[in-house]
Design an enzyme around this catalytic site. Sequence first.
Site, PDB file in Angstrom:
ATOM      1  CG  ASN A  50      -1.778  -0.889   1.136  1.00 15.79           C
ATOM      2  OD1 ASN A  50      -2.440  -1.519   0.092  1.00 15.79           O
ATOM      3  ND2 ASN A  50      -2.125  -1.534   2.517  1.00 15.79           N
ATOM      4  CB  THR A  52      -0.655   5.163  -4.219  1.00 23.69           C
ATOM      5  OG1 THR A  52      -1.703   3.847  -4.056  1.00 23.69           O
ATOM      6  CG2 THR A  52       0.391   4.385  -5.236  1.00 23.69           C
ATOM      7  CD1 TRP A 119       8.404  28.275   1.557  1.00 23.06           C
ATOM      8  CD2 TRP A 119      10.128  29.071   2.442  1.00 23.06           C
ATOM      9  NE1 TRP A 119       9.610  27.413   1.125  1.00 23.06           N
ATOM     10  CE2 TRP A 119      10.532  27.813   1.728  1.00 23.06           C
ATOM     11  CE3 TRP A 119      11.161  29.812   3.271  1.00 23.06           C
ATOM     12  CZ2 TRP A 119      11.939  27.608   1.486  1.00 23.06           C
ATOM     13  CZ3 TRP A 119      12.522  29.422   3.070  1.00 23.06           C
ATOM     14  CH2 TRP A 119      13.127  28.309   2.326  1.00 23.06           C
ATOM     15  CB  SER A 213       4.383  22.630   5.609  1.00 22.87           C
ATOM     16  OG  SER A 213       5.615  21.702   5.515  1.00 22.87           O
ATOM     17  CG  HIS A 218       7.153  22.279   8.939  1.00 17.23           C
ATOM     18  ND1 HIS A 218       6.417  23.098   8.348  1.00 17.23           N
ATOM     19  CD2 HIS A 218       8.515  22.531   8.560  1.00 17.23           C
ATOM     20  CE1 HIS A 218       7.333  23.723   7.491  1.00 17.23           C
ATOM     21  NE2 HIS A 218       8.217  23.567   7.599  1.00 17.23           N
ATOM     22  CG  HIS A 245      -4.400  12.408 -12.122  1.00 18.21           C
ATOM     23  ND1 HIS A 245      -3.168  12.641 -12.702  1.00 18.21           N
ATOM     24  CD2 HIS A 245      -4.183  11.596 -11.090  1.00 18.21           C
ATOM     25  CE1 HIS A 245      -2.286  11.817 -12.299  1.00 18.21           C
ATOM     26  NE2 HIS A 245      -3.068  11.090 -11.107  1.00 18.21           N
ATOM     27  NE  ARG A 249      -9.525   6.093  -9.403  1.00 16.02           N
ATOM     28  CZ  ARG A 249      -8.596   5.765  -9.859  1.00 16.02           C
ATOM     29  NH1 ARG A 249      -7.396   5.486  -9.279  1.00 16.02           N
ATOM     30  NH2 ARG A 249      -8.563   5.339 -11.187  1.00 16.02           N
ATOM     31  NE  ARG A 278      -2.655  10.419  -7.045  1.00 18.88           N
ATOM     32  CZ  ARG A 278      -2.802   9.629  -7.754  1.00 18.88           C
ATOM     33  NH1 ARG A 278      -3.968   9.182  -8.098  1.00 18.88           N
ATOM     34  NH2 ARG A 278      -1.759   9.346  -8.723  1.00 18.88           N
TER      35      ARG A 278
HETATM   36  C1  LIG Z   1       5.179  29.832   5.576  1.00 14.57           C
HETATM   37  C2  LIG Z   1       5.180  28.612   4.850  1.00 14.57           C
HETATM   38  N1  LIG Z   1       4.400  28.243   3.716  1.00 14.57           N
HETATM   39  C3  LIG Z   1       4.520  27.362   2.994  1.00 14.57           C
HETATM   40  C4  LIG Z   1       5.705  26.566   3.122  1.00 14.57           C
HETATM   41  C5  LIG Z   1       5.839  25.515   2.227  1.00 14.57           C
HETATM   42  O1  LIG Z   1       5.584  24.104   2.719  1.00 14.57           O
HETATM   43  P1  LIG Z   1       6.372  22.702   2.116  1.00 14.57           P
HETATM   44  O2  LIG Z   1       7.804  22.937   2.594  1.00 14.57           O
HETATM   45  O3  LIG Z   1       5.639  21.817   2.876  1.00 14.57           O
HETATM   46  O4  LIG Z   1       6.383  22.748   0.732  1.00 14.57           O
HETATM   47  C6  LIG Z   1       6.770  26.835   3.910  1.00 14.57           C
HETATM   48  C7  LIG Z   1       7.787  25.794   4.269  1.00 14.57           C
HETATM   49  O5  LIG Z   1       8.391  25.590   5.212  1.00 14.57           O
HETATM   50  C8  LIG Z   1       6.486  27.870   4.899  1.00 14.57           C
HETATM   51  O6  LIG Z   1       7.182  27.958   5.780  1.00 14.57           O
END
Ligand SMILES: Cc1ncc(COP(=O)(O)O)c(C=O)c1O
Length: 425
Positions: A50, A52, A119, A213, A218, A245, A249, A278
Amino acid sequence: MNEDEFKGELRKYVSKKCDSYSSGKLLPLMMPTFGQDEILEAFDSMVELNVTMGTKVEKLEKDFSSYLMGNGGAGNLLYANMVNSGSSANLLALSILTNPAIKNPIRPGDEVLVPSVTWSTSIFPIINVGAVPVLVDVGEDYLIDAEKMKEAISPKTRAIMPVHLLGNVCDMGAVSDLAQEKNLYVIEDCCEAMGSEYRGNKVGTLSDLSSFSTYFSHHITTGEGGFLCTSNFDYADLARILRAHGYVRHSLKKGEYVCATPGIDPRFLFVNMGYNFRPTDIQGAFGIHQLPKLDSFIKSRREAGLALNAALSKYLEYLVLPQEKKDTRHTWFAYPITIREGAPFRREELTSHLEENGIETRPLVCGNFAEQPAMRLFPYRKGDLSYSEYVMRNSFYIGIHPQLDSQTVSKVAGVFDSFFSKVAR
Ligand SMILES: Cc1ncc(COP(=O)(O)O)c(C=O)c1O
């Protein structure tokens, strides 16, 4: 070797690996938080073939939704859709709000307010869908500045994307008031703030759509991964279609779609555009063991953050230190520091001293994103970004992780003391 012996050996091996992960650093940016439970569950997924998206992802989605909603006690039903990263969750959120299947979609050229200190993939998804990011300055807490957010509104503004950076919580009262007054969508980026709270509610439940995230460093990890959450049934349904996609489904309205399209084989019936965002059941396996540990991870992070504050508060004349804001629960993703104007040293002198003594440092996320070369390639708008510019040159962060104990905090404080005994009056 029987099963118990195998688990015993695995536990020893993983704990040795974790100990050596820091490679002798006093305070690495991150430490692994997974072990035997997550590895054995992932192993089970693999031997059962398993690999996926399957039942473990489904369980994690339900568990995460319950976690955010306080076991169903607070407000509307929340749909949590797991995806392969927080970046994908942000792109999915923007793709839903620009999708022709929703009422009143955001259109090309419309504007989305986003903080300039964040980010990269809080900002890029806005560009990806043809909207225009409007970079708004942050305050001393590195969160979108509520006053400047109001000033940034134009007739084209359609959404606000507050980012709960480093586990600290945006002024969601101000965001919601403005959104209501101007009829704007709100997308909360909670990628650095799982478990943080505003007035007793978890972040991610205070908006139209929210992203999380579960990357390695994290609050909980599935290696790579994330969630896109919403209380809106139509958005949740689109999330499930666009995640995979564009086919029906996993649609919550699969039956309706199939009945409306009798001429096409329902196994390959495409009803919208789509990506492949996914996650795998291997990630789901990690998550179902990480999530029950989240509150204890947060407790340790909070203790470490408050202990660092207590140890460093004697340097408040030179340093801006992080604070938990009234009516919020901070989850201490990392420990940011800004050098105050007029301090008798530069940021680089302090960060070099910390690095030489085994304390890893990083710039404060991407600094002022308007200054990153990537932004020369795309249209965007910005207001006065004076504090973001200051952050770009004077801020940095050090790590906080659940294993950061009080003895290590004392040693870290000692490294700061040795720096200040040399530079300060
Ligand atoms: C504020 C923020 N947004 C989006 C993301 C993107 O997350 P990912 O690294 O899981 O793609 C991060 C990544 O650390 C982030 O700090």
